[in-house]
Design a protein around this motif. Structure first.
Motif, PDB file in Angstrom:
ATOM      1  N   ALA A   1       0.720  -1.313   0.087  1.00  0.00           N
ATOM      2  CA  ALA A   1       0.149  -0.069  -0.072  1.00  0.00           C
ATOM      3  C   ALA A   1       0.858   1.388  -0.194  1.00  0.00           C
ATOM      4  O   ALA A   1       0.395   2.331  -0.509  1.00  0.00           O
ATOM      5  CB  ALA A   1      -0.893  -0.053   1.276  1.00  0.00           C
ATOM      6  N   ASN A   2       2.049   1.164   0.555  1.00  0.00           N
ATOM      7  CA  ASN A   2       3.029   2.144   0.424  1.00  0.00           C
ATOM      8  C   ASN A   2       2.515   3.717   0.981  1.00  0.00           C
ATOM      9  O   ASN A   2       2.318   4.574   0.359  1.00  0.00           O
ATOM     10  CB  ASN A   2       3.470   2.510  -1.086  1.00  0.00           C
ATOM     11  CG  ASN A   2       4.679   3.197  -1.323  1.00  0.00           C
ATOM     12  OD1 ASN A   2       5.461   3.438  -0.229  1.00  0.00           O
ATOM     13  ND2 ASN A   2       4.739   3.942  -2.477  1.00  0.00           N
ATOM     14  N   HIS A   3       2.172   3.595   1.921  1.00  0.00           N
ATOM     15  CA  HIS A   3       1.684   4.905   2.907  1.00  0.00           C
ATOM     16  C   HIS A   3       0.484   5.769   2.038  1.00  0.00           C
ATOM     17  O   HIS A   3       0.442   6.980   2.264  1.00  0.00           O
ATOM     18  CB  HIS A   3       2.788   5.944   2.832  1.00  0.00           C
ATOM     19  CG  HIS A   3       3.977   5.283   4.088  1.00  0.00           C
ATOM     20  ND1 HIS A   3       3.630   5.091   5.357  1.00  0.00           N
ATOM     21  CD2 HIS A   3       5.325   4.999   3.745  1.00  0.00           C
ATOM     22  CE1 HIS A   3       4.738   4.803   5.817  1.00  0.00           C
ATOM     23  NE2 HIS A   3       5.665   4.407   4.915  1.00  0.00           N
ATOM     24  N   ASP A   4      -0.180   5.092   1.432  1.00  0.00           N
ATOM     25  CA  ASP A   4      -1.310   5.639   0.769  1.00  0.00           C
ATOM     26  C   ASP A   4      -2.507   5.809   1.853  1.00  0.00           C
ATOM     27  O   ASP A   4      -2.494   5.404   2.964  1.00  0.00           O
ATOM     28  CB  ASP A   4      -1.725   5.075  -0.797  1.00  0.00           C
ATOM     29  CG  ASP A   4      -2.212   3.926  -0.519  1.00  0.00           C
ATOM     30  OD1 ASP A   4      -2.435   3.090   0.518  1.00  0.00           O
ATOM     31  OD2 ASP A   4      -2.661   3.272  -1.627  1.00  0.00           O
ATOM     32  N   ASP A   5      -3.787   6.302   1.405  1.00  0.00           N
ATOM     33  CA  ASP A   5      -4.828   6.188   2.079  1.00  0.00           C
ATOM     34  C   ASP A   5      -5.317   4.758   2.725  1.00  0.00           C
ATOM     35  O   ASP A   5      -5.757   4.634   3.900  1.00  0.00           O
ATOM     36  CB  ASP A   5      -5.869   7.112   1.726  1.00  0.00           C
ATOM     37  CG  ASP A   5      -5.838   8.579   1.214  1.00  0.00           C
ATOM     38  OD1 ASP A   5      -4.784   9.215   2.052  1.00  0.00           O
ATOM     39  OD2 ASP A   5      -6.318   9.122   0.413  1.00  0.00           O
ATOM     40  N   ALA A   6      -5.348   4.075   2.001  1.00  0.00           N
ATOM     41  CA  ALA A   6      -5.679   2.621   2.213  1.00  0.00           C
ATOM     42  C   ALA A   6      -4.589   1.957   3.202  1.00  0.00           C
ATOM     43  O   ALA A   6      -5.001   1.334   4.033  1.00  0.00           O
ATOM     44  CB  ALA A   6      -5.642   1.635   0.964  1.00  0.00           C
ATOM     45  N   TYR A   7      -3.586   2.314   3.089  1.00  0.00           N
ATOM     46  CA  TYR A   7      -2.462   2.043   4.090  1.00  0.00           C
ATOM     47  C   TYR A   7      -2.734   2.536   5.195  1.00  0.00           C
ATOM     48  O   TYR A   7      -2.615   1.695   6.710  1.00  0.00           O
ATOM     49  CB  TYR A   7      -1.024   2.550   3.872  1.00  0.00           C
ATOM     50  CG  TYR A   7      -0.032   2.385   4.732  1.00  0.00           C
ATOM     51  CD1 TYR A   7       0.732   1.378   4.916  1.00  0.00           C
ATOM     52  CD2 TYR A   7       0.264   3.402   5.703  1.00  0.00           C
ATOM     53  CE1 TYR A   7       1.745   1.104   5.792  1.00  0.00           C
ATOM     54  CE2 TYR A   7       1.170   3.176   6.760  1.00  0.00           C
ATOM     55  CZ  TYR A   7       2.116   2.076   6.804  1.00  0.00           C
ATOM     56  OH  TYR A   7       3.011   1.936   7.649  1.00  0.00           O
ATOM     57  N   ARG A   8      -3.166   3.623   5.513  1.00  0.00           N
ATOM     58  CA  ARG A   8      -3.649   4.250   7.038  1.00  0.00           C
ATOM     59  C   ARG A   8      -4.608   3.523   7.651  1.00  0.00           C
ATOM     60  O   ARG A   8      -4.761   3.259   8.780  1.00  0.00           O
ATOM     61  CB  ARG A   8      -4.068   5.839   6.827  1.00  0.00           C
ATOM     62  CG  ARG A   8      -2.590   6.494   6.592  1.00  0.00           C
ATOM     63  CD  ARG A   8      -2.886   7.864   6.804  1.00  0.00           C
ATOM     64  NE  ARG A   8      -3.699   8.479   5.637  1.00  0.00           N
ATOM     65  CZ  ARG A   8      -3.125   9.026   4.504  1.00  0.00           C
ATOM     66  NH1 ARG A   8      -1.796   8.971   4.649  1.00  0.00           N
ATOM     67  NH2 ARG A   8      -3.831   9.588   3.511  1.00  0.00           N
ATOM     68  N   LEU A   9      -5.777   3.188   6.731  1.00  0.00           N
ATOM     69  CA  LEU A   9      -6.952   2.356   7.270  1.00  0.00           C
ATOM     70  C   LEU A   9      -6.627   1.109   7.735  1.00  0.00           C
ATOM     71  O   LEU A   9      -6.732   0.522   8.699  1.00  0.00           O
ATOM     72  CB  LEU A   9      -8.254   2.583   6.296  1.00  0.00           C
ATOM     73  CG  LEU A   9      -9.031   1.730   6.949  1.00  0.00           C
ATOM     74  CD1 LEU A   9      -9.989   2.296   8.201  1.00  0.00           C
ATOM     75  CD2 LEU A   9     -10.439   1.881   5.933  1.00  0.00           C
ATOM     76  N   LEU A  10      -5.823   0.500   6.888  1.00  0.00           N
ATOM     77  CA  LEU A  10      -5.364  -1.002   7.300  1.00  0.00           C
ATOM     78  C   LEU A  10      -4.577  -1.170   8.223  1.00  0.00           C
ATOM     79  O   LEU A  10      -4.447  -2.065   9.068  1.00  0.00           O
ATOM     80  CB  LEU A  10      -4.782  -1.557   5.991  1.00  0.00           C
ATOM     81  CG  LEU A  10      -5.543  -1.655   4.619  1.00  0.00           C
ATOM     82  CD1 LEU A  10      -4.883  -2.075   3.581  1.00  0.00           C
ATOM     83  CD2 LEU A  10      -6.643  -3.016   5.059  1.00  0.00           C
ATOM     84  N   LEU A  11      -3.699  -0.006   8.481  1.00  0.00           N
ATOM     85  CA  LEU A  11      -2.752  -0.047   9.632  1.00  0.00           C
ATOM     86  C   LEU A  11      -3.625   0.196  10.947  1.00  0.00           C
ATOM     87  O   LEU A  11      -3.349  -0.562  11.973  1.00  0.00           O
ATOM     88  CB  LEU A  11      -1.653   1.137   9.528  1.00  0.00           C
ATOM     89  CG  LEU A  11      -0.658   1.082  10.573  1.00  0.00           C
ATOM     90  CD1 LEU A  11       0.075  -0.139  10.569  1.00  0.00           C
ATOM     91  CD2 LEU A  11       0.263   2.400  10.394  1.00  0.00           C
TER      92      LEU A  11
END
Length: 632
Positions: free
Chosen positions: A246-256
């Protein structure tokens, strides 16, 4: 305390640092446990600090000759890089410097392997590096002890396992090479698919399997000096895998943020499969991008975007675990519905439909399950689901009540007015279901009075909007939702009570209209009449449902009824009126209806041609006269 991965790296480095070793190391773990990911992303970077590493997947390699060809190309590539490094050093150029590695062994290259490597190089164009490589190979300047060989997918190789072990034995024993074999040992002798062969044939196959296992075990003991069991730990690799996908995109934040919840779902199904985790990250990232575009293109309220995406994420996770872990056709789970609440258990998603607010139930949508199963996105279904979801949230009475309550805690008046205007705009556009109003009127009236400007914000405008809305939504009326609020705001209480009375009256009128329509349209006049006169079915105290149906319609249906139906109607009226001792107390309101029925039927009975039907109508008329006498 060292975790499993750190222990494996430490053990392998001890093996690599041994000056002389005549055995290979095996890393054994289940499919999807992340062995390959661990080897490529954690083990190899550690080992490369000491020796060049050659990683080869055995999957698809058909013969030992083919394997040597692949090894030759890897060795040639490393040799070419080292020559380039030397030339750079001689020229004083450090900009393209390659990491230096120590070479720590002096074993001879076996004649057999040297000839195989030379044979493999015949397939390579004869450049300067290739010629130099062949020359050094013939001079025994290139040694296999210079490299660490990692052979992955051992169990998937179509080369005979004993032959492979013999080849690895030659590498480690005669050439002092460092060999690491990565595999799932549990699948080495269990690759034969189920079939419908006879029991005798199955016994023969099982016997062959046993011999193969025995032979493999025998040869493994000679070649493999250390077997390390790799156990998947999704928690420890979760963030690294996520960052890569996901490389720090918006999806990354929610998944984290959702890491613990996602891992809990994996735990429910006893899944440790990193490939499934990667699959989830990829599909969710793709879908989130499509959903965001759909919100913007169709000008949907972005305040609902994050909560919608969170619901979609849950669907993606559970559908992926069901599909990848259990092979379920997840599209079939929805049957003929586009959205359901689906139970999620240790067996994945199950197709029993329940309410969305129940524990362990997931909101499952057709367009998500189809995308997971086929990679094809139905944009029309996506938009329909977005609309449906927003409607659900708009009509969530607790969410809206909280939204109004939160205005009191805004940081300043400007923010409070802005949010209040947004709520009033929703009301003006009739976005709230009927059950919302008794939950918000008290606080809403207080806020409107507090910030009233006589134009956009006023009690009169608010009342006018709500009254217009309830006329369109009267069929949503549920009496239990409209309990009376006791509030310090008297005007809000009075208006709430006014709405209740208005809605109840409108609801009863609509209900009566439905009664008339049902009685006039339903084919089975007997069962319909039975339902309308049963004790306990009164729309109002002292009256039956039948009293709301115009007598003209009742008589018309009776006159068209068959002899058998007239006889049944006679029995129903006798049972529900004449046989009830206190009928006057509970159904006196029906007296007017029965008098009209009696008079109208008495007038029309002489128009009947059939003597038998005339007989049944006269009996029914006598019964109705007796009911009138009992009710008056």
């Amino acid at each position: 305390m060292l975790d499993n991965r750190e222990k494996i790296i430490k053990s392998v480095k001890v093996y690599i640092d041994e000056n002389m070793s005549d055995y290979a190391v095996m890393i054994n773990g289940a499919w999807g446990s992340g062995k390959t990911y661990f080897v490529k992303n954690e083990l190899i970077p550690e080992l490369e600090q000491d020796k060049p590493v050659i990683y080869i997947s055995l999957f698809g390699i058909k013969t030992i000759d083919d394997l040597v060809n692949v090894m030759s190309l890897h060795i040639l590539n490393i040799y070419s890089n080292e020559r380039a490094q030397k030339r750079a050093n001689l020229n004083g150029n450090s900009s393209g410097q390659i990491n230096s590695r120590n070479i720590s062994s002096t074993s001879k290259v076996a004649t057999t392997l040297m000839s195989l490597v030379s044979k493999g190089l015949k397939l390579v164009p004869k450049g300067e590096d290739t010629k130099a490589f062949v020359s050094d190979l013939q001079k025994n300047s290139i040694k296999f002890s210079h490299y660490v060989f990692i052979f992955d997918d051992f169990e998937r190789s179509i080369i005979d396992k004993i032959e492979l072990l013999g080849f690895f034995d030659e590498l480690v024993e005669q050439n002092n090479a460092k060999v690491i074999i990565v595999c799932n040992e549990g699948k080495i002798a269990n690759g034969r698919k189920e079939n419908n062969n006879s029991s005798i044939q199955k016994e023969n196959e099982e016997s062959i399997d046993k011999r193969l296992v025995d032979d493999y075990t025998l040869y493994k003991e000679k070649v493999i000096g250390l077997t390390i069991n790799y156990k998947a730990d999704l928690s420890s690799v979760y963030e690294r895998v996520l960052l890569k996908e996901a490389n720090h995109d918006d999806a990354y934040r929610l998944l984290l943020q959702s890491k613990d919840d996602i891992l809990r779902l994996f735990k429910i199904t006893s899944s440790h499969n990193i490939r499934t985790l990667k699959f989830i990250f990829k599909r969710f990232k793709e879908l989130r991008k499509e959903i965001k575009a759909a919100f913007k293109i169709n000008k949907k309220d972005m305040t609902y975007f994050n909560v919608y995406v969170s619901a979609i994420m849950l669907n993606v996770i559970t559908a992926s675990l069901s599909y990848k872990g259990f092979g379920k056709n997840i599209v079939d789970i929805l049957k003929d519905k586009d959205t359901i609440a689906c139970f999620f258990s240790s067996e994945g998603l199950n197709d029993d439909v329940k309410n969305f607010d129940m524990t362990n139930y997931v909101r499952v949508t057709r367009f998500i399950n189809e995308y997971i199963y086929t990679y094809s996105l139905d944009c029309m279904l996506l938009m329909e689901d977005i609309d449906r979801f927003i409607d659900e949230k708009i009509n969530d009475t607790q969410v809206i009540a909280n939204r109004v309550n939160d205005i009191f805690c805004m940081k300043d008046d400007k923010s409070a007015v802005q949010e209040l205007l947004a709520v009033l705009d929703d009301i003006e556009k009739d976005r709230y279901c009927l059950g919302v109003y008794p939950r918000i009127l008290s606080n809403l009236f207080i806020l409107v009075e507090l910030f009233s400007d006589g134009k956009q914000i006023s009690i009169d405008k608010l009342k006018k909007s709500i009254l217009a809305n309830i006329e369109k939504r009267a069929d949503e009326f549920i009496e239990s939702n409209w309990y009376y609020f006791s509030s310090s705001n008297i005007e809000a209480n009075e208006f709430n009570h006014q709405l209740y009375k208005t809605l109840k009256s409108m609801h009863n009128k609509a209900r009566i209209s439905r009664f008339i329509k049902d009685f006039n349209s339903v084919d089975d006049v007997v069962e319909t009449l039975r339902k309308f006169v049963e004790i306990g079915s009164a729309a109002e105290k002292g009256k039956s449902l039948l009293s709301y149906v115009p007598v003209e319609i009742i008589v018309k249906r009776v006159m068209k009824a068959s002899n058998n139906e007239i006889q049944a109607i006679h029995g129903i009226l006798r049972h529900n009126y004449l046989n009830v001792n206190n009928i006057k107390d509970i159904r006196q309101g029906d007296l007017c209806m029965f008098r009209k029925w009696r008079d109208m039927l008495d007038q029309q009975k002489d128009t009947i041609d059939s003597q038998l039907k005339y007989f049944h109508i006269c009996l029914l008329l006598d019964c109705i006269k007796d009911i009138c006498d009992k009710l008056q």
